[in-house]
Design an enzyme around this catalytic site. Structure first.
Site, short mmCIF file in Angstrom:
data_model
loop_
_atom_site.label_atom_id
_atom_site.label_comp_id
_atom_site.label_asym_id
_atom_site.label_seq_id
_atom_site.Cartn_x
_atom_site.Cartn_y
_atom_site.Cartn_z
N HIS A 57 -1.21 -1.35 -4.33
CA HIS A 57 -2.46 -0.98 -3.68
C HIS A 57 -2.47 0.54 -3.50
O HIS A 57 -1.63 1.11 -2.82
CB HIS A 57 -2.55 -1.68 -2.33
CG HIS A 57 -3.84 -1.49 -1.61
ND1 HIS A 57 -4.95 -2.27 -1.83
CD2 HIS A 57 -4.21 -0.60 -0.65
CE1 HIS A 57 -5.94 -1.88 -1.04
NE2 HIS A 57 -5.52 -0.85 -0.31
N ASP A 98 -4.52 3.64 -2.17
CA ASP A 98 -5.61 4.05 -1.28
C ASP A 98 -6.09 5.45 -1.63
O ASP A 98 -5.34 6.42 -1.53
CB ASP A 98 -5.13 4.03 0.18
CG ASP A 98 -5.00 2.62 0.71
OD1 ASP A 98 -5.97 1.85 0.59
OD2 ASP A 98 -3.92 2.27 1.24
N HIS A 131 -8.08 1.19 -4.32
CA HIS A 131 -9.01 0.99 -3.21
C HIS A 131 -9.71 2.32 -2.93
O HIS A 131 -9.11 3.21 -2.32
CB HIS A 131 -8.23 0.48 -1.99
CG HIS A 131 -9.06 0.30 -0.76
ND1 HIS A 131 -8.50 0.15 0.50
CD2 HIS A 131 -10.40 0.22 -0.57
CE1 HIS A 131 -9.47 0.00 1.40
NE2 HIS A 131 -10.63 0.05 0.77
N SER A 159 0.85 -1.19 0.00
CA SER A 159 0.00 0.00 0.00
C SER A 159 0.88 1.23 0.00
O SER A 159 1.63 1.48 0.96
CB SER A 159 -0.89 0.02 1.24
OG SER A 159 -1.38 1.34 1.44
N MET A 201 -11.72 -5.78 5.24
CA MET A 201 -10.88 -4.83 5.98
C MET A 201 -10.57 -5.40 7.36
O MET A 201 -11.46 -5.87 8.07
CB MET A 201 -11.59 -3.48 6.16
CG MET A 201 -11.76 -2.66 4.89
SD MET A 201 -10.23 -2.19 4.04
CE MET A 201 -9.35 -1.29 5.30
N MET A 240 -11.95 4.64 -1.02
CA MET A 240 -12.64 4.90 0.25
C MET A 240 -13.27 6.27 0.11
O MET A 240 -12.84 7.25 0.72
CB MET A 240 -11.64 4.83 1.41
CG MET A 240 -11.20 3.41 1.73
SD MET A 240 -9.66 3.35 2.66
CE MET A 240 -8.50 3.48 1.31
N MET A 263 -8.77 8.31 -0.63
CA MET A 263 -9.65 8.74 0.47
C MET A 263 -10.10 10.17 0.21
O MET A 263 -9.32 11.01 -0.25
CB MET A 263 -8.89 8.69 1.80
CG MET A 263 -8.22 7.35 2.08
SD MET A 263 -7.50 7.33 3.72
CE MET A 263 -6.61 5.77 3.70
N ASP A 281 -6.65 -6.18 4.32
CA ASP A 281 -6.00 -4.86 4.29
C ASP A 281 -6.09 -4.26 5.70
O ASP A 281 -7.19 -4.04 6.21
CB ASP A 281 -6.73 -3.99 3.26
CG ASP A 281 -6.14 -2.59 3.11
OD1 ASP A 281 -5.06 -2.33 3.66
OD2 ASP A 281 -6.77 -1.77 2.41
C1 DX5 Z 1 -6.35 1.79 5.45
C2 DX5 Z 1 -5.84 1.45 4.07
C3 DX5 Z 1 -4.74 0.47 4.05
C4 DX5 Z 1 -3.49 0.91 4.78
C5 DX5 Z 1 -2.87 -0.29 5.38
O1 DX5 Z 1 -7.49 2.55 5.32
O2 DX5 Z 1 -6.90 0.92 3.29
O3 DX5 Z 1 -4.44 0.07 2.72
O4 DX5 Z 1 -2.54 1.52 3.95
O5 DX5 Z 1 -1.77 0.12 6.13
P1 DX5 Z 1 -1.08 -0.83 7.19
O6 DX5 Z 1 -0.52 -2.01 6.42
O7 DX5 Z 1 -0.04 0.04 7.76
O8 DX5 Z 1 -2.13 -1.25 8.16
ZN ZN Z 2 -6.40 0.00 1.37
#
Ligand code: DX5
Ligand code: ZN
Length: 219
Positions: free
Chosen positions: A33, A35, A66, A8, A137, A68, A37, A176
């Site tokens: 990956h 993320d 991903h 990620s 998750m 969010m 947001m 994740d």
């Molecule tokens: C959290 C993200 C994850 C995050 C995971 O909302 O979706 O992808 O980066 O990070 P670690 O591996 O540090 O928990």
């Molecule tokens: Zn993620």
């Protein structure tokens, strides 16, 4: 299903993302990956499609985005044209889930559904014939570096059983959040085969070594 490690980039150096992508590619990552947001669906803001587009040339690894975000349908076309290979969105976000999946599939890319910790896994069952991956998750989405929630494992087991009942043999089950050397084996044993890791991977001294160690711990 093939064991895959998906770093990620939330935990990467955002000032040097191109270098970071080359680094994880050389280290043997299976996909990237990303993320996304929006400060609304989760209380944090990361990056958008223009950045994904600028990064596309840096690696041949598949981009797994991903989302969010509250309104996935509004932004999915942008991420698809920016070079996403698969889009994961949350069943808890706005819009009709089936329609959103179709929007992704129309472009020939893969669709995946994600569930937050409090959402029952049964929410994804009506869509199992259309999607390629389910993301369970293992932290509350929003931030890297949180603790792995082992109490999510029964959701993975139930999902694998449901897929088996329906004769679906090629479903990727992704976890994740909080994936590290001390947790990855627990998730693998429960039936996960795609492992997102942010802080544990980017925080390790040797990413290639950590990826190999993670894969060995899944055996
Ligand atoms: C959290 C993200 C994850 C995050 C995971 O909302 O979706 O992808 O980066 O990070 P670690 O591996 O540090 O928990
Ligand atoms: Zn993620």
């Amino acid at each position: 299903m093939k064991i895959q490690i998906s770093p990620s980039i939330l935990s990467a150096d955002y000032g040097n993302l191109e270098t970071e992508l080359r680094r994880i590619t050389a280290a043997g990552a299976d996909m990237v990956h990303i993320d996304v947001m929006d400060g609304h669906f989760v209380p944090n803001i990361t990056l958008g499609a223009p950045i994904v587009k600028c990064l596309r040339h840096a690696t041949d690894l598949p981009f797994d985005v991903h989302l969010m975000i509250a309104e996935p349908q509004k932004y999915i076309p942008d991420f698809l044209s920016a070079g996403a290979d698969s889009i994961t969105f949350h069943t808890e976000s706005d819009g009709d889930v089936g329609e959103t999946i179709d929007l992704i599939l129309q472009s020939g890319k893969k669709a995946a559904l994600a569930v937050k910790p409090a959402t029952p896994i049964e929410t994804v069952y009506p869509y199992l014939d259309k999607i390629s991956m389910v993301l369970v998750m293992t932290v509350e989405p929003g931030f890297g570096g949180q603790s792995f929630m082992a109490d999510m494992m029964p959701k993975i087991t139930a999902l694998r059983e449901e897929c088996a009942r329906r004769g679906i043999e090629n479903m990727d089950v992704q976890v994740d959040g909080g994936i590290a050397a001390n947790t990855i084996g627990i998730a693998a044993k429960a039936g996960a085969n795609v492992f997102v890791s942010g802080s544990a991977l980017f925080g390790s001294a040797d990413i290639a070594e950590t990826i190999s160690a993670f894969k060995a711990l899944c055996e």
